[in-house]
Design a protein around this motif. Structure first.
Motif, PDB file in Angstrom:
ATOM      1  N   TYR B 148       0.841  -1.214   0.000  1.00  0.00           N
ATOM      2  CA  TYR B 148       0.000   0.000   0.000  1.00  0.00           C
ATOM      3  C   TYR B 148       0.869   1.255   0.000  1.00  0.00           C
ATOM      4  N   GLU B 149       1.897   1.212   0.878  1.00  0.00           N
ATOM      5  CA  GLU B 149       2.807   2.366   0.937  1.00  0.00           C
ATOM      6  C   GLU B 149       3.512   2.577  -0.391  1.00  0.00           C
ATOM      7  N   LEU B 150       3.850   1.476  -1.049  1.00  0.00           N
ATOM      8  CA  LEU B 150       4.542   1.587  -2.332  1.00  0.00           C
ATOM      9  C   LEU B 150       3.706   2.406  -3.323  1.00  0.00           C
ATOM     10  N   VAL B 151       2.418   2.087  -3.386  1.00  0.00           N
ATOM     11  CA  VAL B 151       1.541   2.816  -4.313  1.00  0.00           C
ATOM     12  C   VAL B 151       1.502   4.302  -3.929  1.00  0.00           C
ATOM     13  N   ASP B 152       1.421   4.585  -2.642  1.00  0.00           N
ATOM     14  CA  ASP B 152       1.420   5.997  -2.193  1.00  0.00           C
ATOM     15  C   ASP B 152       2.733   6.686  -2.565  1.00  0.00           C
ATOM     16  N   GLU B 153       3.846   5.991  -2.321  1.00  0.00           N
ATOM     17  CA  GLU B 153       5.152   6.596  -2.608  1.00  0.00           C
ATOM     18  C   GLU B 153       5.317   6.887  -4.098  1.00  0.00           C
ATOM     19  N   LEU B 154       4.854   5.968  -4.933  1.00  0.00           N
ATOM     20  CA  LEU B 154       4.985   6.182  -6.375  1.00  0.00           C
ATOM     21  C   LEU B 154       4.030   7.274  -6.855  1.00  0.00           C
ATOM     22  N   ASN B 155       2.853   7.310  -6.237  1.00  0.00           N
ATOM     23  CA  ASN B 155       1.887   8.351  -6.615  1.00  0.00           C
ATOM     24  C   ASN B 155       2.378   9.751  -6.258  1.00  0.00           C
ATOM     25  N   ALA B 156       3.305   9.830  -5.315  1.00  0.00           N
ATOM     26  CA  ALA B 156       3.841  11.134  -4.917  1.00  0.00           C
ATOM     27  C   ALA B 156       4.847  11.668  -5.934  1.00  0.00           C
ATOM     28  N   VAL B 157       5.204  10.838  -6.916  1.00  0.00           N
ATOM     29  CA  VAL B 157       6.178  11.256  -7.928  1.00  0.00           C
ATOM     30  C   VAL B 157       5.443  11.441  -9.259  1.00  0.00           C
ATOM     31  N   PRO B 158       5.233  12.683  -9.687  1.00  0.00           N
ATOM     32  CA  PRO B 158       4.457  12.893 -10.921  1.00  0.00           C
ATOM     33  C   PRO B 158       4.998  12.112 -12.119  1.00  0.00           C
ATOM     34  N   ALA B 159       6.336  12.000 -12.195  1.00  0.00           N
ATOM     35  CA  ALA B 159       6.919  11.271 -13.341  1.00  0.00           C
ATOM     36  C   ALA B 159       6.481   9.809 -13.344  1.00  0.00           C
ATOM     37  N   PHE B 160       6.302   9.222 -12.158  1.00  0.00           N
ATOM     38  CA  PHE B 160       5.830   7.835 -12.100  1.00  0.00           C
ATOM     39  C   PHE B 160       4.351   7.752 -12.478  1.00  0.00           C
ATOM     40  N   VAL B 161       3.561   8.716 -11.983  1.00  0.00           N
ATOM     41  CA  VAL B 161       2.126   8.689 -12.292  1.00  0.00           C
ATOM     42  C   VAL B 161       1.925   8.695 -13.803  1.00  0.00           C
ATOM     43  N   SER B 162       2.666   9.569 -14.492  1.00  0.00           N
ATOM     44  CA  SER B 162       2.488   9.621 -15.949  1.00  0.00           C
ATOM     45  C   SER B 162       3.132   8.405 -16.621  1.00  0.00           C
ATOM     46  N   ALA B 163       4.226   7.901 -16.063  1.00  0.00           N
ATOM     47  CA  ALA B 163       4.857   6.714 -16.664  1.00  0.00           C
ATOM     48  C   ALA B 163       3.928   5.498 -16.593  1.00  0.00           C
ATOM     49  N   PHE B 164       3.194   5.347 -15.482  1.00  0.00           N
ATOM     50  CA  PHE B 164       2.231   4.244 -15.383  1.00  0.00           C
ATOM     51  C   PHE B 164       1.093   4.430 -16.384  1.00  0.00           C
ATOM     52  N   GLN B 165       0.610   5.690 -16.492  1.00  0.00           N
ATOM     53  CA  GLN B 165      -0.440   5.958 -17.473  1.00  0.00           C
ATOM     54  C   GLN B 165       0.052   5.619 -18.878  1.00  0.00           C
ATOM     55  N   ASN B 166       1.259   6.033 -19.198  1.00  0.00           N
ATOM     56  CA  ASN B 166       1.772   5.819 -20.545  1.00  0.00           C
ATOM     57  C   ASN B 166       2.009   4.337 -20.843  1.00  0.00           C
ATOM     58  N   ALA B 167       2.423   3.598 -19.817  1.00  0.00           N
ATOM     59  CA  ALA B 167       2.740   2.188 -20.043  1.00  0.00           C
ATOM     60  C   ALA B 167       1.496   1.309 -20.023  1.00  0.00           C
ATOM     61  N   PHE B 168       0.557   1.634 -19.135  1.00  0.00           N
ATOM     62  CA  PHE B 168      -0.592   0.726 -18.936  1.00  0.00           C
ATOM     63  C   PHE B 168      -1.936   1.402 -19.126  1.00  0.00           C
ATOM     64  N   GLN B 169      -1.931   2.723 -19.304  1.00  0.00           N
ATOM     65  CA  GLN B 169      -3.164   3.506 -19.351  1.00  0.00           C
ATOM     66  C   GLN B 169      -4.012   3.242 -18.109  1.00  0.00           C
ATOM     67  N   GLU B 170      -3.306   3.095 -17.015  1.00  0.00           N
ATOM     68  CA  GLU B 170      -3.935   2.849 -15.720  1.00  0.00           C
ATOM     69  C   GLU B 170      -3.118   3.568 -14.657  1.00  0.00           C
TER      70      GLU B 170
END
Lengths: 263, 353
Positions: B148-170
């Motif tokens: 759970y913390e991992l998801v929060d930590e990654l969500n705190a990094v805008p570059a990761f949020v967009s990288a997940f969107q770009n890779a998985f559209q999720e």
């Protein structure tokens, strides 16, 4: 006048940002919904946690009962099968569970009782048989990154550490068993693809989906242990493969029978 | 404010909201990654549930080197899987995990995993990379990460949020962390060794007479298990390093494949590692007990311990190799080193990260 502005903004917010078209049609209660209840029992008594049940010279007291129900199929009177999409449900009766060390160093899973699931969008028809799996089929069991239904590795019904295969726990039931002065904690866990079993229950009379609310099946938890002395085998898991297989077969062929039509 | 002006504001407010969201909806699809099968390699069998994309691989690479994936934010996958060592760590049993406790297994190499179709881990306890990752990620002595913390930590990094969107559209999820890491790891193909140039009759592929003699010996004596161009059969074997498997501590860790199959015939069996890059991946065996290739060959030559599950290809008396044969085998094994792979900047820690 401000109301007009608020309305426009609210309308804009509601209608935008949705990934699908689901919320364009507001459907009240779907007429094709049916319930499936698995009523846990001990013989003729209702199953309950933290309650003594005297069975065959032993006293069993349970602290958890959990299992996945998956791939629900309804068979109509013509033999046509309707597969309920994404049907993976966790059935359970648990007190607060300590799941520390699973996906999290410290974690408590809150007490829960769930015996009934709702099957949605059932095509109108006369159904004579209901089928479902106990556990998780190999496609999802072998790949913890796939998502469907209620499957998750976050609720303690999976093995993601080194202990087993990285896969789901299919069933988990535990508590304490007493015989005379002896008292032992026991758990019976099942898993592994070979132990994914399908339950098939023929209904005594066909059920019409448009008039019936659904089905109640009875799960006799004692029959899960049919042929097994719990006192002598208090830890059933992957290390006791034949017993795990017996428990899996018991769930599928002995423990679950038709109860009644839902009222 | 007049009614008209309010209507205008409302209209534009609504228009703005609609347009910003429709931009998200027309986001581009991830670019399909075309996996190149080396000319001398068999066809891999891909899991269709996680198609590789350039964006997915790049995200996986970032995650692989990111210490956010551990509880104390000090350990990344690369702490034990370093690219210059063919993604091993040179340690017998690593203490690089969050707890600082020595692990019970030696860090395996990471390459040519697109061909792994018979389980991962030394005992095959995981069916695919997508499931495997949750092991080290959550294990108390490794990364001990709260998912759970991992998801929060990654969500705190805008570059990761967009990288997940770009890779998985999720959005960010632990499942998509697993998928991205799996894609990156599948992209790690090692097929550019001197041996490969020899096989493909390319320049720089001439083997010396000792190397050729070593190749012949490997074919005769080793390729029963270290088969084919991948130099592994992806199978599990008891290679005679132990004969007593009665220790059931650590949930049967020392019983090898048995702890997964609960088949007595699997007692003491461990996964065949590839011989590719083997000169870089010391120490050797599931517990890293042999420090050098010489030690390994000394074992196979004269120190095999017979037991009920000893592999039938291996004589109980050992392979009885001469000093010259050992030397030639080791010279050949060095031709399996792929510096193009270990030095490939695409596999290393991303710049500016």
């Amino acid at each position: 006048m401000k109301r007009f502005l608020t309305f426009a903004l609210a309308a804009a917010l509601f209608s935008s940002c949705s990934d699908d078209d689901d919320n364009q049609i507001v459907t009240p209660v779907t007429p094709g919904e049916m319930s499936l209840t698995l009523d846990a029992r001990i013989g003729n008594e209702d199953f309950a946690l933290n309650k003594d049940f005297a069975v065959a010279g032993q006293t069993l007291n349970f602290n958890k009962l959990r299992y996945w129900v998956s791939n629900v199929v309804l068979v109509d009177t013509k033999g046509a099968e309707y597969k309920v999409p994404d049907s993976y449900f966790l059935m359970e009766e648990v007190s607060d569970l300590d799941l520390s060390g699973t996906i999290n160093d410290k974690m408590t899973y809150p007490a829960n009782k769930r015996e009934t699931i709702t099957l949605k969008n059932i095509p109108a028809g006369e159904y004579k048989t209901i089928k479902f799996g106990i556990g998780v089929d190999s496609k999802y069991n072998d790949n913890l990154s796939l998502r469907t239904g209620e499957l998750t590795i976050a609720n303690g019904m999976s093995n993601i550490a080194w202990m087993w295969h990285s896969s789901y726990l299919f069933t988990s039931v535990g508590g304490t068993v007493k015989k005379g002065a002896d008292s032992k904690a026991f758990t019976a866990e099942t898993g592994l693809n070979a132990n994914y079993k399908t339950v098939s229950i023929d209904l005594p009379t066909p059920v019409n989906s448009s008039t019936s609310k659904g089905f109640v099946l009875n799960l006799d938890v004692i029959k899960v242990f049919d042929g097994i002395d719990v006192m002598a085998n208090p830890a059933i898991n992957a290390m006791t493969a034949p017993l795990m297989s017996t428990v899996s077969t018991n769930y599928a062929t002995k423990a679950i029978i038709f109860g009644s039509e839902a009222k | 404010m007049t009614m008209a002006s309010i209507r205008t504001i409302a209209f534009w407010a609504a228009a703005l909201l609609f347009s910003s969201c429709s931009q998200q909806q027309v986001e581009s699809e991830p670019e399909v990654y075309s996996f190149q099968v080396p000319a001398n390699f068999p066809q891999p069998v891909f899991d269709t549930h996680n198609p590789m994309s350039h964006q997915g691989i790049e995200l996986g690479r970032k995650l692989f080197y990111d210490v956010r994936l551990s509880a104390n934010n000090k350990v990344s996958c690369a702490s034990c899987h370093q690219p210059q060592l063919a993604f091993t760590d040179g340690m017998q049993l690593s203490k690089a995990g969050v707890s600082g406790t020595a692990l019970l297994r030696h860090a395996p190499a990471i390459f040519n995993l697109a061909w792994v179709n018979n389980g991962l881990f030394w005992d095959g306890g995981s069916t695919n990379l997508e499931s495997q990752v949750f092991g080290p990620l959550t294990a108390h002595d490794e990364m001990a990460q709260n998912l759970y913390e991992l998801v929060d930590e990654l969500n705190a990094v805008p570059a990761f949020v967009s990288a997940f969107q770009n890779a998985f559209q999720e959005p960010v999820s632990s499942q998509n962390v697993a998928k991205a890491l799996a894609q990156f790891q599948r992209s790690l193909v090692s097929a550019g060794s001197k041996y490969d140039r020899y096989r493909l009759n390319q320049t720089g592929g001439a083997l010396t007479s000792d190397e050729l003699a070593g190749l012949m010996l490997v074919r005769q004596k080793c390729q029963g298990c270290h088969t084919g161009e991948l130099f592994t059969d992806q199978g599990y074997h008891n290679n005679g390093i132990d004969a007593d498997f009665s220790n059931t501590e650590h949930e049967g860790l020392y019983t090898g494949r048995y702890r997964i199959s609960y088949d007595l015939a699997d007692l003491g069996k461990f996964k065949t590692p590839s011989l590719r890059n083997v000169a870089l991946t010391a120490p050797y065996m599931h517990d890293g007990r042999f420090t050098s290739l010489e030690d390994v060959l000394d074992h196979y030559s004269a120190a095999v311990k017979p037991s009920a599950t000893l592999d039938a290809r291996l004589p109980a008396s050992g392979l009885n190799l001469s000093a010259q044969e050992k030397k030639q085998i080791i010279l050949f094994l060095h031709t399996l080193t792929d510096l193009g792979f270990t030095q490939n900047p695409d596999h290393h820690k991303p710049q500016n990260f």
